[in-house]
Design a protein around this motif. Structure first.
Motif, PDB file in Angstrom:
ATOM      1  N   ALA A 100      37.628 -30.428  71.057  1.00 22.39           N
ATOM      2  CA  ALA A 100      36.489 -30.183  70.156  1.00 22.39           C
ATOM      3  C   ALA A 100      36.910 -30.332  68.705  1.00 22.39           C
ATOM      4  O   ALA A 100      38.063 -30.078  68.346  1.00 22.39           O
ATOM      5  CB  ALA A 100      35.926 -28.785  70.387  1.00 22.39           C
ATOM      6  N   LYS A 101      35.959 -30.755  67.891  1.00 27.12           N
ATOM      7  CA  LYS A 101      36.188 -30.857  66.454  1.00 27.12           C
ATOM      8  C   LYS A 101      35.424 -29.725  65.788  1.00 27.12           C
ATOM      9  O   LYS A 101      34.289 -29.447  66.145  1.00 27.12           O
ATOM     10  CB  LYS A 101      35.695 -32.214  65.946  1.00 27.12           C
ATOM     11  CG  LYS A 101      36.458 -33.359  66.577  1.00 27.12           C
ATOM     12  CD  LYS A 101      35.873 -34.683  66.203  1.00 27.12           C
ATOM     13  CE  LYS A 101      36.647 -35.779  66.928  1.00 27.12           C
ATOM     14  NZ  LYS A 101      36.076 -37.089  66.740  1.00 27.12           N
ATOM     15  N   ASN A 102      36.063 -29.074  64.823  1.00 23.94           N
ATOM     16  CA  ASN A 102      35.443 -27.928  64.163  1.00 23.94           C
ATOM     17  C   ASN A 102      34.673 -28.356  62.926  1.00 23.94           C
ATOM     18  O   ASN A 102      35.220 -28.933  62.006  1.00 23.94           O
ATOM     19  CB  ASN A 102      36.507 -26.903  63.789  1.00 23.94           C
ATOM     20  CG  ASN A 102      35.926 -25.655  63.161  1.00 23.94           C
ATOM     21  OD1 ASN A 102      36.397 -25.200  62.143  1.00 23.94           O
ATOM     22  ND2 ASN A 102      34.906 -25.084  63.761  1.00 23.94           N
ATOM     23  N   VAL A 103      33.356 -28.091  62.965  1.00 21.92           N
ATOM     24  CA  VAL A 103      32.483 -28.299  61.805  1.00 21.92           C
ATOM     25  C   VAL A 103      31.609 -27.046  61.733  1.00 21.92           C
ATOM     26  O   VAL A 103      30.639 -26.928  62.473  1.00 21.92           O
ATOM     27  CB  VAL A 103      31.607 -29.565  61.959  1.00 21.92           C
ATOM     28  CG1 VAL A 103      30.729 -29.744  60.725  1.00 21.92           C
ATOM     29  CG2 VAL A 103      32.451 -30.795  62.214  1.00 21.92           C
ATOM     30  N   PRO A 104      31.964 -26.081  60.870  1.00 17.14           N
ATOM     31  CA  PRO A 104      31.164 -24.862  60.787  1.00 17.14           C
ATOM     32  C   PRO A 104      29.687 -25.171  60.512  1.00 17.14           C
ATOM     33  O   PRO A 104      29.368 -26.158  59.847  1.00 17.14           O
ATOM     34  CB  PRO A 104      31.797 -24.105  59.612  1.00 17.14           C
ATOM     35  CG  PRO A 104      33.211 -24.604  59.582  1.00 17.14           C
ATOM     36  CD  PRO A 104      33.116 -26.051  59.984  1.00 17.14           C
ATOM     37  N   LEU A 105      28.822 -24.337  61.044  1.00 15.00           N
ATOM     38  CA  LEU A 105      27.377 -24.560  60.956  1.00 15.00           C
ATOM     39  C   LEU A 105      26.912 -24.787  59.520  1.00 15.00           C
ATOM     40  O   LEU A 105      26.100 -25.662  59.264  1.00 15.00           O
ATOM     41  CB  LEU A 105      26.614 -23.383  61.579  1.00 15.00           C
ATOM     42  CG  LEU A 105      25.097 -23.521  61.634  1.00 15.00           C
ATOM     43  CD1 LEU A 105      24.692 -24.734  62.455  1.00 15.00           C
ATOM     44  CD2 LEU A 105      24.470 -22.270  62.201  1.00 15.00           C
TER      45      LEU A 105
END
Length: 135
Positions: free
Chosen positions: A67-72
């Motif tokens: 998974a790639k982290n992109v905060p909301l």
């Protein structure tokens, strides 16, 4: 007509059981939620991109493999740079599924028509005994 009057309780039981059987189908049809098993199929068969919309600390504590982290809060700005091909399926994940559902609306607004939220989030992923990575 006499049969209906004499056996109203049987008709009631038949209607009640039928509605209980249809409830999960109707509930899932409107929610558009994705099960962890279906998410795995999308990842393996259709090269879906998994985007974790949790905050950086939550992501570091555990996330779906790859998974790639992109905060909301940064999704609208960063999603187009992380997922350039808008035709690919996008699986949005968070801890429980609530933020991921909000993220779907943002992703669809940006043109990602194949964006879906995983029902139950990372919690459901763990309950399905699927691998979790830590950063």
């Amino acid at each position: 007509m006499k049969f209906i009057i004499d056996n109203w309780y049987l008709i009631f039981v038949a209607l009640a059981s039928g509605s209980m059987l249809l409830w999960p189908v109707l509930k899932n049809a409107s929610g558009g939620s994705l099960t962890p098993a279906r998410a795995v199929q999308l990842i393996n068969r259709e090269k879906a991109v998994v985007i974790d919309v949790c905050e950086t600390e939550e992501f570091a504590a555990g996330h779906v493999g790859g998974a790639k982290n992109v905060p909301l809060g940064q999704l609208e700005e960063r999603l187009p740079t992380v997922v350039k091909n808008k035709a690919l399926p996008v699986v949005l994940v968070c801890a429980s599924g609530a933020r991921a559902n909000r993220a779907v609306a943002i992703a669809k607004k940006l043109g990602y028509d194949n964006a879906q939220a995983m029902a139950g989030g990372l919690k459901a992923w763990r309950e399905a005994s699927l691998p979790v990575e830590k950063a």
